[in-house]
Design an enzyme around this catalytic site. Structure first.
Site, PDB file in Angstrom:
ATOM      1  N   SER A 143       9.987  45.384   3.129  1.00 53.22           N
ATOM      2  CA  SER A 143      10.482  44.401   2.153  1.00 53.22           C
ATOM      3  C   SER A 143      10.500  44.929   0.721  1.00 53.22           C
ATOM      4  O   SER A 143      11.442  44.676  -0.028  1.00 53.22           O
ATOM      5  CB  SER A 143       9.634  43.129   2.208  1.00 53.22           C
ATOM      6  OG  SER A 143       9.611  42.599   3.497  1.00 53.22           O
ATOM      7  N   HIS A 194       7.230  42.472  -3.055  1.00 52.39           N
ATOM      8  CA  HIS A 194       8.654  42.245  -3.292  1.00 52.39           C
ATOM      9  C   HIS A 194       9.008  42.490  -4.758  1.00 52.39           C
ATOM     10  O   HIS A 194       9.974  43.192  -5.070  1.00 52.39           O
ATOM     11  CB  HIS A 194       9.024  40.807  -2.920  1.00 52.39           C
ATOM     12  CG  HIS A 194       8.879  40.503  -1.464  1.00 52.39           C
ATOM     13  ND1 HIS A 194       9.043  39.241  -0.944  1.00 52.39           N
ATOM     14  CD2 HIS A 194       8.585  41.313  -0.409  1.00 52.39           C
ATOM     15  CE1 HIS A 194       8.864  39.279   0.361  1.00 52.39           C
ATOM     16  NE2 HIS A 194       8.571  40.526   0.705  1.00 52.39           N
TER      17      HIS A 194
END
Length: 242
Positions: A143, A194
């Site tokens: 991610s 993220h």
């Protein structure tokens, strides 16, 4: 009038040609390699951990190099890199592989394979680094590196706003915002990874620049800033926070 039309048409054709060249600087070679690697690693994790939860088993995650702060503090520095190739469960792998296929493919086409290689790996590293600084949870997944692709597209949008708009720039921004909100709302998602990946992707793109558009007046300051920021973050992690 006919001459003027012809000249105008020729200018538009040249613009379209340049834009097409800008969006097709490379083929998604490393996108497929990274996808293949994370699928292969996932299958190995499932095979070795069969009967014990496979890729969702903490011991298996530890063996394969998930982000575990105590291990990093003990000197296992490679855990800043290896988590981006690990996934916890099939759904995690599927969603990240799908995202990598679409986002990674676009970024690699725009920046070229070598630049994409650097952007992707640095984004994954920086995502893990911010996660290391902000939480002690075990984490893994591509991610952070995938959010780095968002960061690269944001940089492209700043440098080529019209082309970015024509390639569904608003949809990309909406998708980014929705994913960030999703990460804040739902527990168990490492949103620090993220955000770190997003920042890392933007910085790496500023350093790499677009093919045939190198600008050392931008590259050098961003390179120095990125090195200083990374060293400062590592110092905080190893000497202040823990």
């Amino acid at each position: 009038v006919e001459k003027l039309r012809g000249l105008t048409l020729n200018v538009e054709i040249q613009k379209a040609k340049k834009e097409q060249e800008l969006l097709q600087s490379g083929k998604p070679i490393f996108t497929y390699i990274f996808m293949g690697l994370q699928i292969l690693v996932f299958l190995l994790m499932e095979y070795i951990g069969r009967g014990y939860g496979g890729s969702q088993n903490i011991m298996i995650l530890d063996i394969f190099g998930a982000k575990i702060n105590s291990r990093i503090l003990a000197g296992e520095w490679w855990r800043f890199i290896t988590p981006m190739f690990l996934h916890i469960g099939f759904l995690h792998l599927f969603m990240n592989s799908l995202s990598l296929y679409y986002l990674g493919g676009e970024v690699e086409k725009i920046f070229g394979s070598i630049r994409f290689f650097f952007i992707y790996l640095f984004s994954g590293f920086f995502g893990t680094l911010l996660s290391f600084l902000t939480n002690t949870s075990i984490s893994a997944g591509a991610s952070g590196a995938i959010f780095g692709c968002f960061g690269a597209l944001l940089y492209f949008g700043l440098t080529h706003p019209r082309t970015f708009q024509r390639m569904a720039g608003r949809s990309i921004l909406t998708l980014l915002v929705v994913n960030l909100i999703f990460g804040f709302v739902y527990p168990g998602i490492d949103n620090a990874g993220h955000i770190g990946g997003l920042i890392g992707g933007f910085l790496a793109s500023s350093i790499a620049q677009l093919p045939k558009q190198n600008n050392w007046k931008v590259q050098v300051p961003f390179l120095l800033f990125t090195i200083a920021l990374t060293l400062f973050a590592l110092y905080l992690g190893f000497n202040v926070i823990y």
